[in-house]
Design an enzyme around this catalytic site. Structure first.
Site, PDB file in Angstrom:
ATOM      1  N   HIS A 210       0.797  -1.234   0.000  1.00  0.00           N
ATOM      2  CA  HIS A 210       0.000   0.000   0.000  1.00  0.00           C
ATOM      3  C   HIS A 210       0.823   1.273   0.000  1.00  0.00           C
ATOM      4  O   HIS A 210       0.280   2.357  -0.067  1.00  0.00           O
ATOM      5  CB  HIS A 210      -0.955   0.016   1.202  1.00  0.00           C
ATOM      6  CG  HIS A 210      -0.259   0.305   2.497  1.00  0.00           C
ATOM      7  ND1 HIS A 210       0.461  -0.636   3.176  1.00  0.00           N
ATOM      8  CD2 HIS A 210      -0.141   1.446   3.216  1.00  0.00           C
ATOM      9  CE1 HIS A 210       0.981  -0.102   4.273  1.00  0.00           C
ATOM     10  NE2 HIS A 210       0.637   1.165   4.320  1.00  0.00           N
TER      11      HIS A 210
HETATM   12  C1  UD1 Z   1      -2.302   5.365   5.939  1.00  0.00           C
HETATM   13  C2  UD1 Z   1      -1.023   5.824   6.659  1.00  0.00           C
HETATM   14  C3  UD1 Z   1       0.028   4.732   6.569  1.00  0.00           C
HETATM   15  C4  UD1 Z   1      -0.520   3.405   7.052  1.00  0.00           C
HETATM   16  C5  UD1 Z   1      -1.766   3.087   6.252  1.00  0.00           C
HETATM   17  C6  UD1 Z   1      -2.389   1.771   6.662  1.00  0.00           C
HETATM   18  C7  UD1 Z   1      -0.466   8.216   6.598  1.00  0.00           C
HETATM   19  C8  UD1 Z   1       0.399   9.225   5.958  1.00  0.00           C
HETATM   20  N1  UD1 Z   1      -0.455   6.991   6.004  1.00  0.00           N
HETATM   21  O1  UD1 Z   1      -1.966   5.224   4.544  1.00  0.00           O
HETATM   22  O2  UD1 Z   1       1.137   5.094   7.363  1.00  0.00           O
HETATM   23  O3  UD1 Z   1       0.459   2.414   6.870  1.00  0.00           O
HETATM   24  O4  UD1 Z   1      -2.713   4.138   6.479  1.00  0.00           O
HETATM   25  O5  UD1 Z   1      -3.469   1.480   5.850  1.00  0.00           O
HETATM   26  O6  UD1 Z   1      -1.112   8.522   7.570  1.00  0.00           O
HETATM   27  N2  UD1 Z   1      -9.228   4.872   1.453  1.00  0.00           N
HETATM   28  C9  UD1 Z   1     -10.450   4.244   1.395  1.00  0.00           C
HETATM   29  N3  UD1 Z   1     -11.070   3.900   2.580  1.00  0.00           N
HETATM   30  C10 UD1 Z   1     -10.499   4.148   3.781  1.00  0.00           C
HETATM   31  C11 UD1 Z   1      -9.259   4.805   3.816  1.00  0.00           C
HETATM   32  C12 UD1 Z   1      -8.624   5.145   2.661  1.00  0.00           C
HETATM   33  O7  UD1 Z   1     -10.983   3.997   0.329  1.00  0.00           O
HETATM   34  O8  UD1 Z   1     -11.121   3.798   4.826  1.00  0.00           O
HETATM   35  C13 UD1 Z   1      -8.531   5.188   0.177  1.00  0.00           C
HETATM   36  C14 UD1 Z   1      -8.757   6.582  -0.322  1.00  0.00           C
HETATM   37  O9  UD1 Z   1      -8.789   6.546  -1.697  1.00  0.00           O
HETATM   38  C15 UD1 Z   1      -7.502   7.317   0.135  1.00  0.00           C
HETATM   39  C16 UD1 Z   1      -6.447   6.226   0.023  1.00  0.00           C
HETATM   40  O10 UD1 Z   1      -7.142   5.021   0.363  1.00  0.00           O
HETATM   41  O11 UD1 Z   1      -7.248   8.415  -0.664  1.00  0.00           O
HETATM   42  C17 UD1 Z   1      -5.286   6.396   0.942  1.00  0.00           C
HETATM   43  O12 UD1 Z   1      -5.728   6.576   2.306  1.00  0.00           O
HETATM   44  P1  UD1 Z   1      -4.864   7.451   3.337  1.00  0.00           P
HETATM   45  O13 UD1 Z   1      -5.491   7.446   4.676  1.00  0.00           O
HETATM   46  O14 UD1 Z   1      -4.518   8.772   2.717  1.00  0.00           O
HETATM   47  O15 UD1 Z   1      -3.477   6.712   3.404  1.00  0.00           O
HETATM   48  P2  UD1 Z   1      -3.118   5.172   3.449  1.00  0.00           P
HETATM   49  O16 UD1 Z   1      -2.465   4.844   2.142  1.00  0.00           O
HETATM   50  O17 UD1 Z   1      -4.238   4.327   3.914  1.00  0.00           O
END
Ligand code: UD1
Length: 363
Positions: A210
């Site tokens: 991820h």
């Molecule tokens: C975040 C953390 C990372 C952790 C990871 C675990 C930061 C900078 N990153 O990264 O350290 O290892 O979580 O998963 O805080 N999305 C969904 N549903 C959700 C959450 C996210 O669809 O419930 C999608 C969205 O498109 C979003 C993307 O995932 O834009 C990324 O989510 P985000 O919370 O920005 O970062 P992670 O890659 O999950």
């Protein structure tokens, strides 16, 4: 004492669960603790959040800030604005407790310090020294303003001392993520799809990816997946897919011989898969630790790690982008020739107890 506990995204939930359980145990013994649980809403899908609250028996948050997704600035800023509003209504707060290295960790520690509250950072002192990783920035900033530091290893404590922290406030206590793992070991359950797809325990690789550097470019992601698909020969690869990775994979058509895409797994299913896999291929931080505890070979698709003890004494190795090394490592695992590994000190299921003992002595 009144503690405000922060959780925002999937890897936070297993770190706060044992701390809350320990605080509740102390409250029932008549000790002077109370707490509020704040969910920032950084992760919001059922499978990324609610499932973990249910399975790990984490109480309903006192508030969900519902910040959702966004750019780093948007997400961090929104958490700050909303958490400040909440904290201003809680003058009884003695301590804000943050865990890990996500945007919620840094946002809430900044807010708390600017309102002159004490901050405790659980999982402090980890360093990859790679500032292209957003988590490294979050770790450095959080540690630069926290008051109390709880570390998972002695090396992390040494890093904090070398950065000038007062040794009275740096506490090597162990790993709360491992508390949760040890606590749930006898509750693990196989996901239904294993039987449906005819995949036997002990006969598959597990894969999670991820990190933006691995998944945001479709071409790079597909190159890595195609290599893994080929290297595992006749074995299957179970790939619970993170929403970020799914977004990227949707860009163009693709197909695999051995890789089986499945939804993000709940905790008890995921750890079952990890425990019963031939090896895990991952770019996660926490999974390097969980596989070390379970003595499952771990192949980390990153150039560096902030968790070096998983390599020096654990079951992990760094693969980076070296597909030859990945191929060789998979061959070794198939030939049952992996290195001997040990479980790091104090990864014994009692870390939350130590943290609460330390806090009790300070307030
Ligand atoms: C975040 C953390 C990372 C952790 C990871 C675990 C930061 C900078 N990153 O990264 O350290 O290892 O979580 O998963 O805080 N999305 C969904 N549903 C959700 C959450 C996210 O669809 O419930 C999608 C969205 O498109 C979003 C993307 O995932 O834009 C990324 O989510 P985000 O919370 O920005 O970062 P992670 O890659 O999950």
């Amino acid at each position: 004492m009144h503690i405000v506990i922060i959780a925002g995204a999937r890897p936070n939930f297993m770190k706060i669960a044992p701390i809350i359980r320990e605080i509740n145990a102390r409250i029932s013994k008549g000790e002077n603790f109370s707490y509020d649980l704040v969910h920032t809403g950084q992760h919001y899908d059922k499978k990324m959040s609610d499932t973990f609250f249910e399975e790990l028996q984490i109480p309903e948050p006192d508030i969900n800030l519902q910040v959702g997704s966004g750019t780093h600035a948007q997400q961090t800023a929104q958490i700050m604005v909303k958490f400040e509003e909440f904290l201003l209504q809680k003058p009884e707060t003695n301590l804000v407790l943050v865990v890990g290295d996500i945007n919620s960790t840094v946002a809430c520690s900044l807010v708390a310090k600017k309102l002159n509250h004490k901050v405790a950072h659980v999982e402090a002192g980890l360093r990859s020294y790679d500032l292209e990783m957003p988590e490294e920035i979050n770790r450095m900033v959080t540690d630069s303003i926290s008051d109390y530091f709880f570390t998972t290893t002695e090396d992390a404590s040494k890093i904090l001392l070398s950065e000038g922290k007062n040794s009275d406030n740096v506490h090597f206590v162990g790993n709360t993520m491992i508390d949760t793992l040890a606590y749930n070991l006898d509750k693990l359950t196989p996901p239904d799809f294993l039987e449906e797809k005819g995949i036997a325990p002990g006969e598959f690789f597990l894969l999670t990816l991820h990190r933006p550097s691995n998944v945001d470019s479709f071409d790079h992601l597909i190159d890595q997946l195609k290599s893994i698909d080929e290297f595992v020969k006749d074995k299957k690869v179970v790939f619970p897919i993170h929403p970020r990775t799914l977004n990227s994979l949707k860009e163009r058509d693709h197909s695999f011989q051995n890789i089986e895409l499945v939804e993000p797994q709940g905790y008890l299913n995921f750890i079952y898969l990890l425990k019963n896999s031939l090896a895990i291929i991952t770019d996660s931080g926490g999974i390097q630790e969980e596989s070390t505890f379970l003595k499952v070979p771990c192949l980390t698709l990153r150039l560096n790690t902030e968790r070096p003890e998983t390599i020096t004494i654990g079951s992990n190795i760094l693969i980076g982008n070296d597909m030859e090394l990945l191929k060789k490592s998979i061959e070794q695992i198939l030939a049952k020739q992996w290195k001997e590994s040990k479980i790091p000190d104090k990864w014994d299921g009692k870390t939350a107890e130590r943290i609460i003992d330390v806090l009790k002595s300070k307030f």
